[in-house]
Design an enzyme around this catalytic site. Structure first.
Site, PDB file in Angstrom:
ATOM      1  N   ASP A 148       8.990  14.892  22.522  1.00  0.00           N
ATOM      2  CA  ASP A 148       9.106  13.504  22.250  1.00  0.00           C
ATOM      3  C   ASP A 148      10.275  12.608  22.767  1.00  0.00           C
ATOM      4  OD1 ASP A 148       6.802  13.884  20.984  1.00  0.00           O
ATOM      5  OD2 ASP A 148       7.451  14.149  18.790  1.00  0.00           O
ATOM      6  N   LYS A 158     -24.249  23.223  12.826  1.00  0.00           N
ATOM      7  CA  LYS A 158     -23.285  22.179  13.883  1.00  0.00           C
ATOM      8  C   LYS A 158     -22.217  23.314  14.155  1.00  0.00           C
ATOM      9  CE  LYS A 158     -21.168  17.859  14.809  1.00  0.00           C
ATOM     10  NZ  LYS A 158     -20.123  18.171  15.402  1.00  0.00           N
ATOM     11  N   GLU A 192     -22.647  25.122  22.923  1.00  0.00           N
ATOM     12  CA  GLU A 192     -21.208  25.074  22.436  1.00  0.00           C
ATOM     13  C   GLU A 192     -20.645  26.531  22.899  1.00  0.00           C
ATOM     14  OE1 GLU A 192     -21.417  21.682  21.130  1.00  0.00           O
ATOM     15  OE2 GLU A 192     -19.596  22.740  20.210  1.00  0.00           O
ATOM     16  N   CYS A 246      20.981  30.614   6.741  1.00  0.00           N
ATOM     17  CA  CYS A 246      19.878  31.469   7.425  1.00  0.00           C
ATOM     18  C   CYS A 246      19.322  32.492   6.530  1.00  0.00           C
ATOM     19  CB  CYS A 246      20.251  31.900   8.887  1.00  0.00           C
ATOM     20  SG  CYS A 246      18.944  33.056   9.436  1.00  0.00           S
TER      21      CYS A 246
HETATM   22  S1  IVH Z   1     -27.351  18.282  19.921  1.00  0.00           S
HETATM   23  C1  IVH Z   1     -26.607  14.155  21.908  1.00  0.00           C
HETATM   24  N1  IVH Z   1     -27.055  20.322  18.123  1.00  0.00           N
HETATM   25  O1  IVH Z   1     -21.684  18.456  18.212  1.00  0.00           O
HETATM   26  C2  IVH Z   1     -25.999  14.997  21.441  1.00  0.00           C
HETATM   27  N2  IVH Z   1     -25.165  19.357  19.117  1.00  0.00           N
HETATM   28  O2  IVH Z   1     -20.626  15.194  18.258  1.00  0.00           O
HETATM   29  C3  IVH Z   1     -26.781  16.221  20.948  1.00  0.00           C
HETATM   30  N3  IVH Z   1     -22.977  20.323  18.485  1.00  0.00           N
HETATM   31  O3  IVH Z   1     -21.002  17.196  21.532  1.00  0.00           O
HETATM   32  C4  IVH Z   1     -26.453  17.371  20.314  1.00  0.00           C
HETATM   33  N4  IVH Z   1     -23.865  21.936  17.110  1.00  0.00           N
HETATM   34  O4  IVH Z   1     -21.671  19.657  21.491  1.00  0.00           O
HETATM   35  C5  IVH Z   1     -26.317  19.331  18.859  1.00  0.00           C
HETATM   36  N5  IVH Z   1     -26.982  22.472  16.837  1.00  0.00           N
HETATM   37  C6  IVH Z   1     -26.458  21.139  17.821  1.00  0.00           C
HETATM   38  C7  IVH Z   1     -24.626  21.226  17.726  1.00  0.00           C
HETATM   39  C8  IVH Z   1     -24.270  20.252  18.456  1.00  0.00           C
HETATM   40  C9  IVH Z   1     -22.590  21.433  17.699  1.00  0.00           C
HETATM   41  C10 IVH Z   1     -21.832  19.666  19.099  1.00  0.00           C
HETATM   42  C11 IVH Z   1     -22.518  18.893  20.223  1.00  0.00           C
HETATM   43  C12 IVH Z   1     -21.822  17.566  20.398  1.00  0.00           C
HETATM   44  C13 IVH Z   1     -21.332  17.273  19.089  1.00  0.00           C
HETATM   45  C14 IVH Z   1     -21.833  15.938  18.423  1.00  0.00           C
END
Ligand code: IVH
Length: 674
Positions: free
Chosen positions: A41, A113, A174, A406
């Site tokens: 910074d 997810k 992913e 310390c």
């Molecule tokens: S479908 C059009 N399925 O979450 C996007 N995404 O913000 C369709 N992600 O960048 C994505 N798990 O990389 C899908 N079961 C899943 C997922 C998944 C993780 C990620 C994906 C995307 C982000 C969404």
């Protein structure tokens, strides 16, 4: 302070930009930093101060000079969108209602997810050709090198009986690091005295940008596919997409949950939120998708996200527990970090007993006392954070005292201007000694060949070294040292010789070697041009220091505070008494040696006296090349502990194989003064 002319400011700006670009590269490409956030910074603040004084210089900033923009980006065949998110049950149900109105009856698939990094794998005529990050959605960075470390990704698609092999396919998924691998990586970091990685997602996203395949392999990246982008062919539903991915041997989610009702989907989410920590991949929610691809097309997408899917994100888990005590840890650069000791609780799948408090200001901000009940949160990070105190549960509490000394060496702590952290400034502090010594002996500092982390640890344990200056008295213990297990005259004598050689390193290296906060190699080089000895530097008045390029008020304060510490003064005086005869200027030119000149080296396994980067720097300095893979072109394979498959490959190709001792001997022979 005299006002700089516009020309001086321009020159200074150029240096600052170079430095910032260097630190950006380390940070964004290698996920590491040589300086603290504060120091970074400071550099940025100086740039802004120059812009304020000379606004015309702002326009001279080269667009795209930032390395983040310098990496090759390539277009996706179909844009990579993101998902609309919600944390609310109402919004989740409203999503379903909207869809019913637009498309009538519909079936959903529900998926975890995965909390990782989105990757697009491109296949042409059945061959995997590249891997791209999401980037801006239209084009992403080419990260094929790192993604090759993931063995589960098929390199070749299979011609399935039911369908022709599509000529072009994008597989979306992913990249992640499993909970277990992440924990093991952090354990290894800790064993090497390095900072733990803060969370698995950031580590995964930093790792895919690495260019060194060996380094990426250590990060144990994994991949799970959840969809397709461009696809030359027909797949009618998300269910059939998943089946196709599974038949092509991509890792996919183990069970496919299909449902017609949003109520059932909600129940499944509630159930899953309890189970998610037992899964091998980190998750931060669930994704609900319309199964029928025709309906998906009908619904389309906004500029950012498809209208046929939504992610329900889990709120970060929290739990209440009691603060039993606070201790203060000394980091490798002397920064004091308060650590909260907690009554053990279960949170996000692990048993928590400690939390970091970052710095003392954080304790004051929270109004935290020992005995307080606190709310802990864990949102992907390994180390949970204390969110707040629960005032209703406060009974008997004890205030936490701001430390003045310390906890390890009792030196008076200092706080540099503008920095929240308290620091132990002592060169002799045992908590910092081994890392300071590692830096002291490193290639960029005094370049003491053979003095690696393991030898340093041993010397400290034996009490042979209490300060960096003691390194130069090791001759007196030679006879005991050569008797010690794992050493011997053949190791010890060349090392003693290398230590002797270090005395004549240039003054800039000596300044850099001292690990003065805010003083990196570039600043050290400028200082060495203005002062002829360490004593002269440390006794220089402020005005004289400020005349040195790269030295601003932050650095001046840092130099002065460093020398105000009496132990540091004593160490510097001892170093001066060694009659260091630094070479006036440093030649960084490559020395050419026949054993190394244009020879191609590959390293495998762990070396005990050198880090991989040090070995590479030494080889390159002598005109050699260090490559990642064993090929016909490889001249020599250097083998450390636990070598990988490279060893068999080199043996099969009849390539010369050296152990660490042979490498060290050859390096010394090629460059006896180095
Ligand atoms: S479908 C059009 N399925 O979450 C996007 N995404 O913000 C369709 N992600 O960048 C994505 N798990 O990389 C899908 N079961 C899943 C997922 C998944 C993780 C990620 C994906 C995307 C982000 C969404």
């Amino acid at each position: 302070m005299p006002q700089p002319s516009i020309n001086q400011a321009r020159k200074r700006l150029q240096i600052l930009r170079q430095q910032i670009a260097h630190y950006d590269q380390l940070y964004y490409q290698e996920s590491r930093s040589e300086i603290s956030d504060f120091e970074y910074d400071c550099l940025q603040a100086e740039v802004q101060a120059i812009y304020q004084q000379f606004p015309t210089l702002k326009q001279s900033a080269t667009p795209g000079s930032d390395l983040r923009n310098g990496v090759a980006t390539l277009p996706h065949l179909v844009p990579m969108l993101s998902l609309a998110n919600t944390y609310s049950k109402e919004a989740f149900f409203a999503f379903d209602q909207g869809l019913s109105q637009q498309i009538g009856p519909h079936t959903y698939v529900l998926e975890p997810k995965v909390d990782g990094m989105a990757i697009n794998l491109i296949y042409e005529n059945g061959h995997w050709v590249r891997a791209l990050t999401r980037g801006n959605g239209k084009a992403g960075e080419d990260v094929t090198v790192a993604i090759q470390s993931i063995a589960s990704i098929p390199h070749q698609l299979i011609a399935l009986p039911s369908s022709v092999l599509p000529s072009k396919v994008e597989v979306r998924g992913e990249v992640y690091i499993s909970h277990a691998d992440f924990a093991a990586l952090n354990e290894a970091q800790e064993q090497q005295g390095l900072e733990p990685f803060s969370n698995a997602r950031n580590l995964a996203s930093g790792s895919v940008k690495l260019q060194d395949l060996e380094m990426v392999k250590q990060r144990k990246l994994q991949f799970i596919a959840h969809g397709i982008g461009y696809f030359d062919g027909t797949l009618a539903t998300q269910t059939s997409v998943r089946q196709w991915l599974a038949l092509q041997h991509f890792p996919v989610f183990s069970e496919l949950i299909q449902t017609h009702s949003i109520e059932e989907a909600w129940q499944l989410i509630e159930h899953f939120s309890q189970q998610r920590f037992t899964l091998p991949y980190p998750t931060d929610g669930m994704v609900i998708k319309i199964d029928d691809r025709q309906q998906q097309m009908q619904l389309g997408a906004t500029a950012k996200s498809p209208r046929w899917a939504i992610a329900y994100k889990f709120a970060p888990e929290t739990v209440e527990t009691q603060l039993l005590d606070v201790s203060f840890q000394v980091g490798r650069t002397g920064v004091i970090t308060p650590v909260a000791h907690l009554k053990p609780v279960e949170l996000a799948g692990s048993r928590i007993t400690r939390a970091t408090l970052h710095n003392f200001d954080e304790i004051e901000r929270l109004g935290l006392c020992i005995g307080d009940w606190v709310v802990l949160e864990k949102a992907g990070e390994v180390i949970p954070a204390i969110l707040r105190v629960v005032p209703e549960r406060r009974t008997q509490v004890t205030p936490i005292q701001r430390p003045s000394h310390c906890p390890v060496c009792q030196a008076s702590l200092i706080q540099l201007n503008g920095e929240v952290a308290l620091r132990c400034p002592s060169l002799t502090c045992p908590a910092q000694l081994s890392l300071r010594l590692t830096h002291f002996a490193s290639k960029e500092a005094l370049d003491i060949l053979g003095l690696g982390p393991q030898t340093i640890q041993w010397l400290i344990q034996q009490n042979y070294i209490q300060t960096v200056a003691d390194l130069f008295n090791l001759q007196s213990i030679r006879n005991q040292w050569i008797q010690a297990e794992g050493f011997g005259a053949a190791t010890v004598d060349p090392l003693l010789n290398a230590i002797e050689q270090a005395k004549s390193r240039p003054l800039s290296r000596w300044i850099h070697a001292l690990s003065i906060p805010n003083i990196g190699m570039e600043a050290a080089k400028h200082l060495a041009e203005h002062f002829s000895s360490l004593t002269e530097l440390f006794n220089a008045p402020e005005e004289a220091l400020l005349r040195v390029p790269l030295i601003g008020p932050c650095s001046v304060q840092s130099i002065q505070r460093f020398y105000q510490n009496p132990t540091n003064q004593a160490v510097v005086q001892r170093l001066e008494a060694l009659r260091i005869t630094p070479k006036v200027s440093e030649s960084s030119s490559v020395v050419h040696a026949p054993e190394f000149q244009d020879k191609v080296f590959v390293l495998t396994g762990t070396l005990s006296t050198l880090t991989r980067a040090q070995a590479q720097a030494h080889i390159e300095q002598l005109g050699g090349i260090v490559a990642d893979r064993v090929t016909q072109q490889t001249t020599t394979l250097v083998v450390g502990d636990h070598p990988g498959s490279k060893l068999q490959k080199a043996q099969a190709l009849g390539i010369a194989i050296w152990n660490e001792e042979q490498l060290l001997t050859a390096l010394r022979h090629a460059n006896p003064n180095g």
